[in-house]
Design a protein around this motif. Sequence first.
Motif, PDB file in Angstrom:
ATOM      1  N   GLY A  61       0.823  -1.197   0.000  1.00  0.00           N
ATOM      2  CA  GLY A  61       0.000   0.000   0.000  1.00  0.00           C
ATOM      3  C   GLY A  61       0.853   1.241   0.000  1.00  0.00           C
ATOM      4  O   GLY A  61       2.088   1.180   0.106  1.00  0.00           O
ATOM      5  N   GLN A  62       0.193   2.387  -0.112  1.00  0.00           N
ATOM      6  CA  GLN A  62       0.920   3.654   0.013  1.00  0.00           C
ATOM      7  C   GLN A  62       1.473   3.788   1.430  1.00  0.00           C
ATOM      8  O   GLN A  62       2.578   4.253   1.638  1.00  0.00           O
ATOM      9  N   ASN A  63       0.680   3.394   2.401  1.00  0.00           N
ATOM     10  CA  ASN A  63       1.080   3.216   3.799  1.00  0.00           C
ATOM     11  C   ASN A  63      -0.095   2.543   4.489  1.00  0.00           C
ATOM     12  O   ASN A  63      -1.196   2.466   3.942  1.00  0.00           O
ATOM     13  N   ALA A  64       0.129   2.023   5.694  1.00  0.00           N
ATOM     14  CA  ALA A  64      -0.909   1.238   6.347  1.00  0.00           C
ATOM     15  C   ALA A  64      -2.149   2.063   6.664  1.00  0.00           C
ATOM     16  O   ALA A  64      -3.272   1.539   6.660  1.00  0.00           O
ATOM     17  N   SER A  65      -1.982   3.350   6.924  1.00  0.00           N
ATOM     18  CA  SER A  65      -3.135   4.193   7.218  1.00  0.00           C
ATOM     19  C   SER A  65      -3.886   4.582   5.949  1.00  0.00           C
ATOM     20  O   SER A  65      -5.110   4.731   5.958  1.00  0.00           O
ATOM     21  N   GLY A  66      -3.165   4.742   4.855  1.00  0.00           N
ATOM     22  CA  GLY A  66      -3.789   5.244   3.626  1.00  0.00           C
ATOM     23  C   GLY A  66      -4.402   4.168   2.754  1.00  0.00           C
ATOM     24  O   GLY A  66      -5.350   4.433   2.017  1.00  0.00           O
ATOM     25  N   THR A  67      -3.890   2.937   2.821  1.00  0.00           N
ATOM     26  CA  THR A  67      -4.418   1.854   1.999  1.00  0.00           C
ATOM     27  C   THR A  67      -5.118   0.857   2.908  1.00  0.00           C
ATOM     28  O   THR A  67      -4.477   0.017   3.537  1.00  0.00           O
ATOM     29  N   VAL A  68      -6.429   0.978   2.990  1.00  0.00           N
ATOM     30  CA  VAL A  68      -7.257   0.107   3.809  1.00  0.00           C
ATOM     31  C   VAL A  68      -8.091  -0.765   2.877  1.00  0.00           C
ATOM     32  O   VAL A  68      -8.826  -0.255   2.030  1.00  0.00           O
ATOM     33  N   ILE A  69      -7.947  -2.072   3.016  1.00  0.00           N
ATOM     34  CA  ILE A  69      -8.746  -3.034   2.250  1.00  0.00           C
ATOM     35  C   ILE A  69      -9.773  -3.625   3.207  1.00  0.00           C
ATOM     36  O   ILE A  69      -9.415  -4.316   4.168  1.00  0.00           O
ATOM     37  N   ARG A  70     -11.057  -3.351   2.931  1.00  0.00           N
ATOM     38  CA  ARG A  70     -12.126  -3.715   3.865  1.00  0.00           C
ATOM     39  C   ARG A  70     -13.075  -4.700   3.204  1.00  0.00           C
ATOM     40  O   ARG A  70     -13.457  -4.535   2.036  1.00  0.00           O
ATOM     41  N   GLN A  71     -13.469  -5.707   3.953  1.00  0.00           N
ATOM     42  CA  GLN A  71     -14.435  -6.678   3.456  1.00  0.00           C
ATOM     43  C   GLN A  71     -15.830  -6.055   3.433  1.00  0.00           C
ATOM     44  O   GLN A  71     -16.305  -5.503   4.422  1.00  0.00           O
ATOM     45  N   ALA A  72     -16.503  -6.145   2.286  1.00  0.00           N
ATOM     46  CA  ALA A  72     -17.850  -5.616   2.156  1.00  0.00           C
ATOM     47  C   ALA A  72     -18.812  -6.396   3.040  1.00  0.00           C
ATOM     48  O   ALA A  72     -18.626  -7.586   3.301  1.00  0.00           O
ATOM     49  N   ALA A  73     -19.856  -5.732   3.489  1.00  0.00           N
ATOM     50  CA  ALA A  73     -20.859  -6.378   4.320  1.00  0.00           C
ATOM     51  C   ALA A  73     -21.467  -7.576   3.593  1.00  0.00           C
ATOM     52  O   ALA A  73     -21.836  -7.490   2.423  1.00  0.00           O
ATOM     53  N   GLY A  74     -21.535  -8.698   4.305  1.00  0.00           N
ATOM     54  CA  GLY A  74     -22.161  -9.891   3.756  1.00  0.00           C
ATOM     55  C   GLY A  74     -21.308 -10.680   2.790  1.00  0.00           C
ATOM     56  O   GLY A  74     -21.765 -11.690   2.236  1.00  0.00           O
ATOM     57  N   ALA A  75     -20.054 -10.290   2.560  1.00  0.00           N
ATOM     58  CA  ALA A  75     -19.194 -11.029   1.629  1.00  0.00           C
ATOM     59  C   ALA A  75     -18.805 -12.397   2.195  1.00  0.00           C
ATOM     60  O   ALA A  75     -18.709 -13.383   1.474  1.00  0.00           O
ATOM     61  N   ASN A  76     -18.538 -12.449   3.497  1.00  0.00           N
ATOM     62  CA  ASN A  76     -18.230 -13.702   4.192  1.00  0.00           C
ATOM     63  C   ASN A  76     -17.150 -14.509   3.465  1.00  0.00           C
ATOM     64  O   ASN A  76     -17.319 -15.693   3.143  1.00  0.00           O
ATOM     65  N   LEU A  77     -16.015 -13.855   3.224  1.00  0.00           N
ATOM     66  CA  LEU A  77     -14.914 -14.487   2.499  1.00  0.00           C
ATOM     67  C   LEU A  77     -14.137 -15.445   3.395  1.00  0.00           C
ATOM     68  O   LEU A  77     -14.083 -15.275   4.621  1.00  0.00           O
ATOM     69  N   ALA A  78     -13.476 -16.421   2.772  1.00  0.00           N
ATOM     70  CA  ALA A  78     -12.544 -17.271   3.515  1.00  0.00           C
ATOM     71  C   ALA A  78     -11.333 -16.462   3.950  1.00  0.00           C
ATOM     72  O   ALA A  78     -10.806 -16.648   5.051  1.00  0.00           O
ATOM     73  N   ALA A  79     -10.864 -15.567   3.080  1.00  0.00           N
ATOM     74  CA  ALA A  79      -9.697 -14.730   3.373  1.00  0.00           C
ATOM     75  C   ALA A  79      -9.778 -13.469   2.538  1.00  0.00           C
ATOM     76  O   ALA A  79     -10.332 -13.484   1.431  1.00  0.00           O
ATOM     77  N   LEU A  80      -9.200 -12.387   3.054  1.00  0.00           N
ATOM     78  CA  LEU A  80      -9.118 -11.173   2.249  1.00  0.00           C
ATOM     79  C   LEU A  80      -8.029 -11.302   1.196  1.00  0.00           C
ATOM     80  O   LEU A  80      -8.245 -10.952   0.041  1.00  0.00           O
ATOM     81  N   LEU A  81      -6.856 -11.811   1.588  1.00  0.00           N
ATOM     82  CA  LEU A  81      -5.740 -12.030   0.673  1.00  0.00           C
ATOM     83  C   LEU A  81      -5.274 -13.466   0.842  1.00  0.00           C
ATOM     84  O   LEU A  81      -5.190 -13.961   1.976  1.00  0.00           O
ATOM     85  N   ALA A  82      -4.956 -14.149  -0.271  1.00  0.00           N
ATOM     86  CA  ALA A  82      -4.527 -15.540  -0.168  1.00  0.00           C
ATOM     87  C   ALA A  82      -3.609 -15.910  -1.316  1.00  0.00           C
ATOM     88  O   ALA A  82      -3.751 -15.412  -2.442  1.00  0.00           O
ATOM     89  N   SER A  83      -2.680 -16.835  -1.032  1.00  0.00           N
ATOM     90  CA  SER A  83      -1.782 -17.363  -2.064  1.00  0.00           C
ATOM     91  C   SER A  83      -2.589 -18.022  -3.184  1.00  0.00           C
ATOM     92  O   SER A  83      -3.593 -18.702  -2.938  1.00  0.00           O
TER      93      SER A  83
END
Length: 356
Positions: A61-83
Amino acid sequence: MVSPLGGLAAQVNVVCTNTPSDDEAINAASNASEVGDEIVIDGPCLINGTIRLVGQRTYRGQNASGTVIRQAAGANLAALLASDTWLSGATYTGNPITLRDLTLDGNAAANTGRATDGVVLMSWNSTVEGLTIQNMRGSGIRLTNTSSTGTTLTNTQVNGRITHNFITDSGQYGIYVQDSGNSCTDWDLMDNWIADSGRQGIRLENAAGWKVTGNHVYGVKEHAIYAARLFGTTIANNYIEDFGASTTAGTWYGINATVQGDAGSVISGNKVFNFAGESNASSRYVYLGISQVNYGTGFVTVEGNLIRGVGSASSTGLSYQKDGGASLSVVSTGNLVTGVTTPRAVGTGVTVTTGL
């Protein structure tokens, strides 16, 4: 964007729009990238699909405060980021991945249908650094030998580094090493802050060859650090403020280790406190313990640790037990233990010396 310089590494920029299609934009840029490229994500980002991490790339990211990746409501993902290997059900470990300077928000309150993890890695020689991971119903970071389809690795997943991350409000574990075989060995877990985990702060189901140093763990319901299968392992200079806050009765450890019989390990310089108090009168609190030898004779040096209890009637400072193994040999020296009912408990089949 592919580098115009004849295959040299390029910087691929992704600008999120804070709409649920942001994961599609990130994945498209990642898929179009080449080996060695750096994918730079400009947030805030909202996702309803897992971001697929392709090997031999850097994601930052640009920095941890500036680049926030948020799970949308109801997405119920296994993971936000994965190999990519984990997502595809591979039986081999993925190529190295680097993650830096991102915030991952699991939005747990609006995703009650699944225990979402922040990052799931099935990639060797990888680095996770400078992330803030919060509000996951699952674990903050999970390193695993088991893919999303249930297949397990047939090779090793070694030589990685997890450092300088802040992981808070995980429903399960802050950092979780899930290893049903013998793949996830020989990593560095250094200088992380892990707060308010629903179960354990750090859970290593295979701690062989790991260096677990300089981590600060607090506000956890069960064990602060659980490290199974010590084998040439170092657990040193960690700071545990409190542990065992669960309303469920149990035996809770500041540091709990099991030991393999073929090599020796070191547990040194840790500070293990319980400032929040031993809140469950039905529970037993062990500040630093070896709870089992898995086979053969285990060898561990326990040196220079500082343990301060709260003076309850159900606390043990140091506990050395062999359980199922043949025997346990411990060099125990220079430890300061205070404020506990039992300063040191030594089980049958355990030899304790002060070394040479």
